[in-house]
Design an enzyme around this catalytic site. Structure first.
Site, PDB file in Angstrom:
ATOM      1  CG  LEU B  64      -1.898  -1.127   1.362  1.00 15.48           C
ATOM      2  CD1 LEU B  64      -2.694  -1.336   2.708  1.00 15.48           C
ATOM      3  CD2 LEU B  64      -2.660  -1.445  -0.015  1.00 15.48           C
ATOM      4  NE  ARG B  65       4.901   0.557  -3.542  1.00 19.29           N
ATOM      5  CZ  ARG B  65       6.056  -0.415  -3.820  1.00 19.29           C
ATOM      6  NH1 ARG B  65       6.746  -0.636  -2.814  1.00 19.29           N
ATOM      7  NH2 ARG B  65       6.215  -1.001  -5.116  1.00 19.29           N
ATOM      8  CG  HIS B 180       9.808 -12.851  -0.467  1.00 17.52           C
ATOM      9  ND1 HIS B 180       9.315 -12.627  -1.768  1.00 17.52           N
ATOM     10  CD2 HIS B 180       9.308 -12.081   0.303  1.00 17.52           C
ATOM     11  CE1 HIS B 180       8.028 -11.837  -1.425  1.00 17.52           C
ATOM     12  NE2 HIS B 180       8.067 -11.550  -0.267  1.00 17.52           N
ATOM     13  CG  ASP B 306       4.425  -9.856  -5.789  1.00 17.07           C
ATOM     14  OD1 ASP B 306       4.675  -9.355  -4.663  1.00 17.07           O
ATOM     15  OD2 ASP B 306       5.358 -10.025  -6.416  1.00 17.07           O
ATOM     16  CG  HIS B 310       6.963   0.962  -8.696  1.00 18.42           C
ATOM     17  ND1 HIS B 310       7.863   1.324  -7.598  1.00 18.42           N
ATOM     18  CD2 HIS B 310       7.124  -0.373  -9.204  1.00 18.42           C
ATOM     19  CE1 HIS B 310       8.467   0.054  -7.134  1.00 18.42           C
ATOM     20  NE2 HIS B 310       8.083  -0.927  -8.113  1.00 18.42           N
TER      21      HIS B 310
END
Lengths: 331, 428
Positions: B64-65, B180, B306, B310
């Site tokens: 969600l930044r 990951h 995922d 940006h």
């Protein structure tokens, strides 16, 4: 500033609708006729008035910017000479890599230079795909020549190598060409391989330790060898690649000494090749690392001729992309 | 509000239901499916003839930044995008600025999320402070603040001893660890699958061994510690095999895959499309098929978006210089429907891996429409066609490899806990 939604395929980016050269970003996807046109045009420049190529007015009034984000002496100089012999105005811009870590800066640089009515960018950049990026974002009338992008391509170097081979050897079909050295990191090798394939070379070999061969190297259409003697057997052309010093620190190789022992080209090893073999190197050479001085300076070496031919080949590429007959390039 | 949803095709893989049925919702829960509850007077009745009713999607990874990267996206911009994609629970990783490694950060995200109509937000907190991999986060405090699990984001732990201790301590406080599987050395500097395409384009490669070497290490530590680990974003055939074997051996591991890995391969990098710069990288067609197969068999339990929105500049540079990740909330379900339409997966399998599969990974009672469960659901019009374009994406991030592609199937309504949070139709 908005990027196009779907990137144009490389071939569509490089050629105009009528199949003429627009940008010169990579050899990949270009038809044999276009490569031969470059070689033939270069031949016409090279044979103009003996050893020194005379000035021709083909690009008078055009502005060419050498946009180098990575250090280079030879390539930049020959591009500059080529542009001047075509009567273009040339601006050399050496942009430090640190100033352009961000894409927006690269785009900003591009916009600023475009605003000065630039007609052509000659670009060198440390990142693969940089020339594509600039070509995709440049104004429609601007032409882009790739002077080396990351590990991807160095098409004018490959074409001057093809020019050298054609002058020295003639027909490509019968030739066996061995490219020796750091294939993994080499944009020169990638472009040479594609050019040799397009021009129909009989056999293309790459020779390197496995640490310096890229993954699935055979998919490039080459035979891979890890033994130099085998790789050189009956070769008509041997192209040595420069070995960067940092390959030792990156654990690609144990030492320069061992590399020279295993992969350095000496007179003794060159005897595996055909007696009329020619030895090439894109420069700058590391004497005693990838090549012995006696070979580099010996009778089979055409290394300095490559440099001379570089000017005619770059004149050819620039004039084809921007010359009077080129669309959008009408005087 | 009490709802009566009439006449839709209800597809609930966990209940084994795929039939035309009515649904009744009250007090945020499903109160009846098929036959009406006694004494029920709906506030609203919706006719869903010809539409598909699904459990709400559970997305195991969506960035969600916020905080700190609001130029890319915000909670306020992304939650409506998720709701518009039928997502009713989403999990956000801790790699914000600052990193989510304190209770205050979790509370900040939860408070801002509560102010927006959209999916429930679950937070993965940092496994190590600052994601530096040097010590342990205050996991008990993070758990008390409401995090659903722990993660070190895209920064793999280089030190296996710290990873071992982190797994043991996480197990102590009862939190699952989402990892990951990426070896930091084998992947260093890479931006594309180490294969024929990267070789030709001269892009620094990431070998499949970057995934399998890390997986082998993680699985050895799971075997050692018995800690609950979720493996994020598998990308290789060999990785799928390692995880399947570990599950057969009884290890408490689950795995997910990003939706784009089921549709794209290294071939999509052609022309240096920076929207295809994702991590782990797009791999070969053989890997893609193995991932699809693992989704079909259930060896991979969940498909996630995922989502990594940006700003335009992040993708506007030569390929290796661009930031990895794709915006994916808007396209998650539509791409799943595409896999089903192509016959690569059954529709109920796609739905299961987007709903009940990830819900079980998280251990939450969501992802199904059975009576008594929270009313998290979405209604899909399978005939609605749309094109992926900046103006059709609700997310602030327009960076998707699917720009220009035609999608079939769109979410018409989404409810979270019985509350309508997205609707293409106003009034009824």
């Amino acid at each position: 500033m908005t990027p196009s939604h779907t990137p144009t395929p490389t071939s569509a980016l490089q050629l105009t609708d009528s199949g003429r050269l627009r940008h010169f970003l990579t050899i990949e996807g270009l038809p044999r006729t276009v490569l031969e046109q470059i070689l033939d045009t270069a031949e016409s420049f090279a044979s103009l008035g003996g050893p020194a190529v005379k000035k021709v007015p083909l690009l008078r009034g055009k502005t060419i910017v050498n946009l180098f984000f990575e250090a280079s002496t030879r390539t930049r100089t020959t591009f500059e000479l080529a542009a001047k012999r075509l009567s273009a105005d040339v601006l050399n811009l050496n942009v430090g890599a640190a100033a352009t870590v961000k894409g927006e800066t690269l785009l900003d640089t591009l916009r600023n230079l475009e605003a000065m009515h630039t007609d052509m960018f000659v670009v060198r950049h440390a990142d693969s795909g940089a020339a594509h990026f600039i070509a995709r974002h440049a104004a429609p009338h601007v032409r882009v020549i790739n002077a080396g992008d990351g590990r991807h391509a160095h098409p004018t170097q490959a074409m001057l190598d093809m020019f050298t081979i054609r002058r020295e050897k003639g027909d490509f079909g019968r030739l066996c060409v061995a490219i020796v050295g750091d294939i993994l990191h080499s944009r020169v090798a990638r472009s040479q391989i594609q050019a040799l394939r397009t021009l129909g070379a009989g056999c293309i070999r790459v020779v390197a330790p496995r640490t310096l061969l890229p993954a699935e190297v055979a998919s490039l259409g080459v035979e891979a060898h890890v033994d130099l003697d085998e790789g050189l057997r009956d070769a008509d052309v041997v192209i040595m690649l420069r070995l960067q010093r940092e390959r030792m620190s990156g654990a690609f190789l144990p030492s320069e000494h061992e590399y020279f022992q295993q992969f350095g080209l000496t007179e003794a090893r060159l005897r595996r090749a055909r007696p009329d073999v020619i030895v090439m190197h894109p420069g700058p050479i590391n004497r005693g690392v990838e090549i012995d001085s006696r070979v580099a300076d010996g009778g089979r070496s055409v290394i300095l001729r490559q440099v001379t031919y570089g000017i005619a080949v770059r004149m050819a590429v620039m004039s084809l992309a921007l010359g009077p007959d080129a669309p959008g390039g009408a005087a | 509000m009490k709802w009566h949803l009439r006449g839709g095709r209800v597809l609930d893989p966990e209940a084994g239901l795929d039939a035309r049925a009515d649904l009744w919702i009250a007090e945020g829960r499903i109160v009846a499916v098929g036959s009406p509850p006694a004494d029920f007077t709906p506030d609203r009745t919706l006719s869903l003839d010809g539409l598909l009713v699904l459990p709400g999607l559970v997305d195991l990874s969506a960035r969600l930044r916020e905080p700190g990267l609001e130029h890319k996206a915000t909670i306020a911009s992304e939650l409506p995008a998720a709701a518009g994609g039928g997502i009713t629970t989403l999990v956000c990783p801790p790699d914000t600025l600052p990193v989510v490694d304190s209770p205050a950060q979790i509370e900040h995200i939860q408070r801002n999320a509560a102010a927006v109509a959209g999916p429930r937000v679950e937070v993965l907190a940092a496994l190590t402070p600052g994601l530096r991999g040097e010590g342990l986060s205050e996991m008990a405090a993070l758990r008390a603040a409401g995090c659903i699990g722990l993660s070190n984001g895209l920064r793999p732990l280089a030190n296996t001893l710290i990873l071992r201790r982190a797994l043991e301590y996480a197990d102590t406080v009862g939190l699952a660890v989402h990892l990951h599987p990426t070896d930091p050395h084998l992947s260093a500097g890479g931006c594309a699958h180490e294969g024929a395409v990267a070789t030709r384009l001269g892009l620094p490669g990431i070998p499949p061994a970057a995934e399998t070497a890390a997986l082998a290490q993680i699985l050895a530590l799971v075997e050692q510690t018995g800690a609950r680990v979720h493996l994020c974003r598998l990308s290789t055939e060999r990785g799928v095999r390692l995880v399947a074997q570990a599950r057969r051996d009884g290890l408490p591991v689950t795995a997910d895959v990003a939706m784009h890995q089921l549709l794209l391969t290294e071939a999509d990098l052609e022309g240096f499309d920076t929207h295809c710069h994702v991590l782990p990288p797009l791999r070969t067609e053989r890997d893609r098929r193995a991932l699809v197969e693992a989704v079909a068999t259930g060896e991979i339990q969940a498909i996630c978006s995922d989502h990594q929105p940006h700003d335009a500049d992040a993708k506007n540079a030569p390929f290796p210089q661009t930031e990895p990740g794709a915006s994916a909330l808007d396209t998650l379900l539509a791409l799943g429907l595409q896999l089903a339409a192509r016959g690569e997966l059954e529709l109920d399998t796609v739905v299961a891996r987007l709903t009940t599969g990830p819900a079980r990974v998280l251990g939450i009672e969501r992802g199904t429409l059975q009576v008594g469960h929270p009313a998290d659901l979405c209604v899909v019009d399978l005939h609605r066609v749309w094109t992926v374009a900046p103006e059709t994406l609700r997310s602030q991030g327009k960076n998707t490899p699917f720009l220009g592609r035609r999608m079939q199937g769109a979410v018409v309504h989404t409810w979270v806990d019985g509350r309508l949070v997205h609707s293409l139709e106003t009034g009824d």
